[in-house]
Design an enzyme around this catalytic site. Structure first.
Site, mmCIF file in Angstrom:
data_model
loop_
_atom_site.group_PDB
_atom_site.id
_atom_site.type_symbol
_atom_site.label_atom_id
_atom_site.label_comp_id
_atom_site.label_asym_id
_atom_site.label_seq_id
_atom_site.Cartn_x
_atom_site.Cartn_y
_atom_site.Cartn_z
ATOM 1 N N ASP A 44 0.855 -1.197 0.000
ATOM 2 C CA ASP A 44 0.000 0.000 0.000
ATOM 3 C C ASP A 44 0.885 1.239 0.000
ATOM 4 O O ASP A 44 2.018 1.214 0.490
ATOM 5 C CB ASP A 44 -0.903 -0.001 1.246
ATOM 6 C CG ASP A 44 -2.171 0.792 1.035
ATOM 7 O OD1 ASP A 44 -3.240 0.171 0.799
ATOM 8 O OD2 ASP A 44 -2.119 2.050 1.090
ATOM 9 N N VAL A 67 1.979 2.124 -6.533
ATOM 10 C CA VAL A 67 1.895 1.184 -7.658
ATOM 11 C C VAL A 67 2.134 1.868 -9.004
ATOM 12 O O VAL A 67 2.513 1.210 -9.970
ATOM 13 C CB VAL A 67 0.529 0.441 -7.709
ATOM 14 C CG1 VAL A 67 0.385 -0.544 -6.568
ATOM 15 C CG2 VAL A 67 -0.636 1.413 -7.778
ATOM 16 N N TYR A 159 -11.552 8.136 -14.180
ATOM 17 C CA TYR A 159 -11.763 6.849 -13.508
ATOM 18 C C TYR A 159 -12.361 5.835 -14.477
ATOM 19 O O TYR A 159 -11.942 4.684 -14.549
ATOM 20 C CB TYR A 159 -12.687 7.076 -12.310
ATOM 21 C CG TYR A 159 -12.861 5.902 -11.377
ATOM 22 C CD1 TYR A 159 -11.894 5.602 -10.420
ATOM 23 C CD2 TYR A 159 -14.009 5.115 -11.431
ATOM 24 C CE1 TYR A 159 -12.071 4.537 -9.543
ATOM 25 C CE2 TYR A 159 -14.193 4.054 -10.565
ATOM 26 C CZ TYR A 159 -13.227 3.767 -9.618
ATOM 27 O OH TYR A 159 -13.409 2.717 -8.747
ATOM 28 N N LYS A 163 -10.710 2.374 -15.643
ATOM 29 C CA LYS A 163 -11.347 1.087 -15.325
ATOM 30 C C LYS A 163 -11.730 0.329 -16.598
ATOM 31 O O LYS A 163 -11.711 -0.909 -16.615
ATOM 32 C CB LYS A 163 -12.569 1.315 -14.424
ATOM 33 C CG LYS A 163 -12.208 1.837 -13.026
ATOM 34 C CD LYS A 163 -11.279 0.894 -12.286
ATOM 35 C CE LYS A 163 -11.066 1.307 -10.828
ATOM 36 N NZ LYS A 163 -10.126 0.407 -10.121
HETATM 37 N N1 LIG Z 1 -15.781 1.095 -3.216
HETATM 38 C C1 LIG Z 1 -16.419 1.004 -4.392
HETATM 39 O O1 LIG Z 1 -17.623 1.260 -4.500
HETATM 40 C C2 LIG Z 1 -15.663 0.567 -5.611
HETATM 41 C C3 LIG Z 1 -16.405 0.301 -6.774
HETATM 42 C C4 LIG Z 1 -15.735 -0.122 -7.924
HETATM 43 C C5 LIG Z 1 -14.367 -0.284 -7.886
HETATM 44 N N2 LIG Z 1 -13.666 0.002 -6.746
HETATM 45 C C6 LIG Z 1 -12.219 -0.177 -6.787
HETATM 46 O O2 LIG Z 1 -11.836 -1.064 -5.759
HETATM 47 C C7 LIG Z 1 -10.492 -0.774 -5.370
HETATM 48 C C8 LIG Z 1 -10.458 -0.581 -3.867
HETATM 49 O O3 LIG Z 1 -11.287 0.523 -3.535
HETATM 50 P P1 LIG Z 1 -11.800 0.781 -2.047
HETATM 51 O O4 LIG Z 1 -13.168 1.308 -2.154
HETATM 52 O O5 LIG Z 1 -11.514 -0.406 -1.207
HETATM 53 O O6 LIG Z 1 -10.857 2.029 -1.663
HETATM 54 P P2 LIG Z 1 -10.020 2.369 -0.351
HETATM 55 O O7 LIG Z 1 -9.652 3.808 -0.486
HETATM 56 O O8 LIG Z 1 -10.735 1.919 0.879
HETATM 57 O O9 LIG Z 1 -8.706 1.457 -0.529
HETATM 58 C C9 LIG Z 1 -7.768 1.697 -1.547
HETATM 59 C C10 LIG Z 1 -6.378 1.412 -1.010
HETATM 60 O O10 LIG Z 1 -5.434 1.639 -2.072
HETATM 61 C C11 LIG Z 1 -4.333 2.357 -1.547
HETATM 62 N N3 LIG Z 1 -3.704 3.131 -2.616
HETATM 63 C C12 LIG Z 1 -4.182 4.255 -3.211
HETATM 64 N N4 LIG Z 1 -3.317 4.707 -4.117
HETATM 65 C C13 LIG Z 1 -2.264 3.845 -4.110
HETATM 66 C C14 LIG Z 1 -1.042 3.785 -4.833
HETATM 67 N N5 LIG Z 1 -0.730 4.727 -5.740
HETATM 68 N N6 LIG Z 1 -0.191 2.764 -4.579
HETATM 69 C C15 LIG Z 1 -0.491 1.821 -3.663
HETATM 70 N N7 LIG Z 1 -1.624 1.847 -2.912
HETATM 71 C C16 LIG Z 1 -2.504 2.835 -3.155
HETATM 72 C C17 LIG Z 1 -4.934 3.266 -0.476
HETATM 73 O O11 LIG Z 1 -3.950 3.728 0.443
HETATM 74 C C18 LIG Z 1 -5.973 2.333 0.148
HETATM 75 O O12 LIG Z 1 -5.412 1.595 1.222
HETATM 76 C C19 LIG Z 1 -10.093 0.478 -6.151
HETATM 77 O O13 LIG Z 1 -9.369 0.077 -7.297
HETATM 78 C C20 LIG Z 1 -11.414 1.082 -6.543
HETATM 79 O O14 LIG Z 1 -11.315 1.873 -7.694
HETATM 80 C C21 LIG Z 1 -14.289 0.421 -5.609
#
Ligand SMILES: NC(=O)c1ccc[n+]([C@@H]2O[C@H](COP(=O)([O-])OP(=O)(O)OC[C@H]3O[C@@H](n4cnc5c(N)ncnc54)[C@H](O)[C@@H]3O)[C@@H](O)[C@H]2O)c1
Length: 268
Positions: A44, A67, A159, A163
């Protein structure tokens, strides 16, 4: 090829990297994969949070980095493989949201950052992990797209582009690596209650009742509901599935009519 009958999903001893594992879907998935027997390392950008998440996620190692930075991605994959003694599975959950503004009003640098973290970051981690997996002729990767990658959401162009790109990347990698026994799949989550979404709810960026009305299952998802789909796709239960991006969206992507879903087919 698997010809024998199959026991309940287990991931015993599978050496697994979860990016974005300090929070939300990544953290929930790290915990579920650990519960199924995997040995998990979380990566992370927030190192403190990753270290603090070790107990909750039952991960055995953590690493910090961005990342979207090529050196960081290579190093994080190498550190995870070093700590675990190899690498069998990867779940790419690291991602950031966007600003919810129309294209003409968007800050180009922010646009680029959203694409960099979500798409380029996924590519870089796949690239580093795939080399290890191809050499051992085995492995599985799951990437995270979104319902926003399937159809257009006004105000979410960066976004959505990222995606959508992840869907194409997933299919391409599945075709390139299928011959060496490496499967690459994805999930396309609907709205899921995580810190990322809670921040939007707190800012009243969207009304959850509107999302619920547009969703055939009439509710938002939990992170654990994403984790179980990921566990399936990473496991031998999905041994003949590659290049697929599975909507895990309560039916969101199936619904095409106007207005609330309940309006058309009231039940009871
Ligand atoms: N929550 C939703 O409704 C939803 C819907 C569709 C897709 N997603 C996708 O699911 C994934 C997780 O989302 P989430 O809701 O759990 O978000 P979140 O913010 O709770 O978790 C994301 C994590 O990624 C880490 N992160 C961010 N940028 C980073 C980087 N450059 N390098 C390494 N780590 C990094 C953050 O520190 C965090 O711990 C994401 O890819 C998001 O786009 C989420």
């Amino acid at each position: 090829m698997r010809t024998e009958s199959i026991s309940p999903i287990r991931l015993d001893g599978k050496r697994t990297l979860v990016t974005g594992g300090a929070s939300g879907i990544g953290a929930a998935t790290a915990r579920v994969l650990s519960d199924l027997g995997a040995r998990v390392a979380i990566a992370d950008i927030d190192g403190e949070r990753a270290e603090a998440a070790l107990g909750d996620t039952k991960a055995v190692a953590w690493t910090q980095g961005d990342v979207s930075n090529a050196e960081d991605s290579e190093r994080m994959v190498a550190e995870a493989a070093g700590a675990l003694g190899g690498l069998d599975l990867v779940f790419n959950s690291a991602g950031i949201g966007d600003d919810l503004v129309p294209v003409h009003a968007q800050d180009p640098e922010r646009w680029r950052r959203v694409v960099d973290v979500n798409l380029y970051g996924t590519y870089l981690v796949c690239r580093a992990a795939g080399r290890i997996m191809a050499a051992q002729k085995a492995g599985a990767i799951v990437n995270v797209s979104s319902i926003v990658g399937l159809d257009a959401f006004p105000g979410r162009s960066a976004y959505g582009v990222a995606k959508a790109g992840i869907i194409h990347l997933t299919k391409t990698l599945a075709c390139e690596w299928g011959g060496v026994g490496v499967r690459v799949n994805g999930i396309a989550p609907g709205y899921t209650r995580t810190p990322m979404v809670q921040a939007l709810l707190d800012r009243q960026v969207f009304d959850p009742s509107v999302v619920e009305g547009r969703t055939p299952l009439r509710r938002l998802a939990s992170s654990n509901e994403m984790a179980s789909a990921v566990a399936f796709l990473l496991s031998d239960w999905a041994s003949y599935i590659t290049g697929v991006v599975l909507p895990v969206d309560g039916g969101w992507s199936a619904y095409g009519a106007a207005g609330d879903v309940g309006k058309h087919m009231p039940v009871g």
